[in-house]
Design a protein around this motif. Sequence first.
Motif, mmCIF file in Angstrom:
data_model
loop_
_atom_site.group_PDB
_atom_site.id
_atom_site.type_symbol
_atom_site.label_atom_id
_atom_site.label_comp_id
_atom_site.label_asym_id
_atom_site.label_seq_id
_atom_site.Cartn_x
_atom_site.Cartn_y
_atom_site.Cartn_z
ATOM 1 N N ASN A 1 -35.199 34.350 12.016
ATOM 2 C CA ASN A 1 -35.331 35.709 12.867
ATOM 3 C C ASN A 1 -33.961 35.366 13.809
ATOM 4 O O ASN A 1 -33.498 36.392 14.283
ATOM 5 N N LEU A 2 -33.483 34.343 14.105
ATOM 6 C CA LEU A 2 -32.228 34.090 14.762
ATOM 7 C C LEU A 2 -31.080 34.308 13.843
ATOM 8 O O LEU A 2 -29.859 34.735 14.534
ATOM 9 N N LEU A 3 -31.127 34.085 12.575
ATOM 10 C CA LEU A 3 -30.022 34.015 11.752
ATOM 11 C C LEU A 3 -29.967 35.512 11.095
ATOM 12 O O LEU A 3 -28.559 36.000 10.748
ATOM 13 N N LYS B 1 -33.018 44.204 12.467
ATOM 14 C CA LYS B 1 -32.767 45.729 11.766
ATOM 15 C C LYS B 1 -32.494 45.736 10.434
ATOM 16 O O LYS B 1 -33.002 46.658 9.793
ATOM 17 N N ILE B 2 -32.273 44.557 9.724
ATOM 18 C CA ILE B 2 -31.971 44.624 8.354
ATOM 19 C C ILE B 2 -33.657 44.063 7.497
ATOM 20 O O ILE B 2 -33.885 43.056 7.514
ATOM 21 N N ASP C 1 -23.757 50.914 -0.918
ATOM 22 C CA ASP C 1 -24.636 51.805 -0.047
ATOM 23 C C ASP C 1 -25.986 50.766 0.503
ATOM 24 O O ASP C 1 -26.832 51.246 0.921
ATOM 25 N N LYS C 2 -26.169 49.375 -0.295
ATOM 26 C CA LYS C 2 -27.274 48.491 0.071
ATOM 27 C C LYS C 2 -26.897 47.361 0.788
ATOM 28 O O LYS C 2 -25.665 47.179 1.047
ATOM 29 N N ASN C 3 -27.631 46.721 1.528
ATOM 30 C CA ASN C 3 -27.652 45.750 2.325
ATOM 31 C C ASN C 3 -27.507 44.459 1.235
ATOM 32 O O ASN C 3 -28.465 44.186 0.559
ATOM 33 N N ILE C 4 -26.133 43.805 1.231
ATOM 34 C CA ILE C 4 -26.351 42.693 0.449
ATOM 35 C C ILE C 4 -25.978 41.440 1.313
ATOM 36 O O ILE C 4 -24.978 41.215 2.165
ATOM 37 N N ILE C 5 -26.772 40.437 1.078
ATOM 38 C CA ILE C 5 -26.625 39.129 1.876
ATOM 39 C C ILE C 5 -26.091 38.119 0.974
ATOM 40 O O ILE C 5 -26.743 38.015 -0.117
ATOM 41 N N PHE C 6 -25.011 37.600 1.020
ATOM 42 C CA PHE C 6 -24.296 36.604 0.186
ATOM 43 C C PHE C 6 -24.384 35.236 0.592
ATOM 44 O O PHE C 6 -24.388 34.892 1.652
#
Length: 274
Positions: free
Chosen positions: A138-140, A144-145, A190-195
């Motif tokens: 939750n901190l990292l 909203k994601i 157009d998408k959320n990408i976490i790398f």
Amino acid sequence: MENYIKEFDNYKQANIYNFEQGKGGIGDCLKYFLILLNKSIKEKKRLYYLQNNIDTEKYLKLKYEKMYIDKDSLNNLKKTINCKIVNLGSLYKYLKKINHSVKCDSYQKEDDIKKLLSELITINQVFIFDNSVIENSNLLLNSKIKNYISLHVRLGDKFLETDKKFVFCKQDKRDYNKSALFKFIEENKDKNIIFFCDNNQYKLDLKKKYNDIIILDTEIGHTSLSNTTEKQVLDTVTEFYIMCHSDKIVCASMSGFPLIASKFNDIPLTILLS
């Protein structure tokens, strides 16, 4: 799994899973435990996880307390039933015997990997995350994601940003296709990408090239190395937790970390072929 736990105490033989510091990361620990679990269920044997006081044991926990055992309790158990201590070496031999590749690395074929994963029990039936991992996530990660793709590149131990005297495989380098990686990012803008990556500088460089990707402010460390700090272990397990809750996981290079994460909640997995 519930039926196995109900019958657990009735079984007169036991396998003792002995995963020690330095034998592998989170992916290895979970993968080989699940392989031994499948074997133990078929053979009607109890499976115990021998506690070795590794930091990851604080953050990834078995759902069933009765499956844990410490060394003193093991000595007592040996007096009542037949116990076999199982190290990773014997599990490597078992995998070869059943015609599976041994490691989730660049030498495995995609079909071999997916076949092995399909045979494993869904991990959330066996393991849970400690609340400290959820709090850290939750901190990292911005609240909203909610929906995201996890994209992972493992460069290899050669590129770990740590004192090289603690690294076992100093020349370990994972192959990947940069063009395929860049193409995937560009086609999914157009998408959320976490790398995710095992090298922080590479994360920062890719963020400069593609500002829309998301990177987490974590302390990168390999949990199998003896110089990994507790904060690095917590952050690594937290990255694993976040990956386990993706809409989709994409591997750009071979690593057990994202492959096993995909099995936690049976998340769709894509491997970008080089």
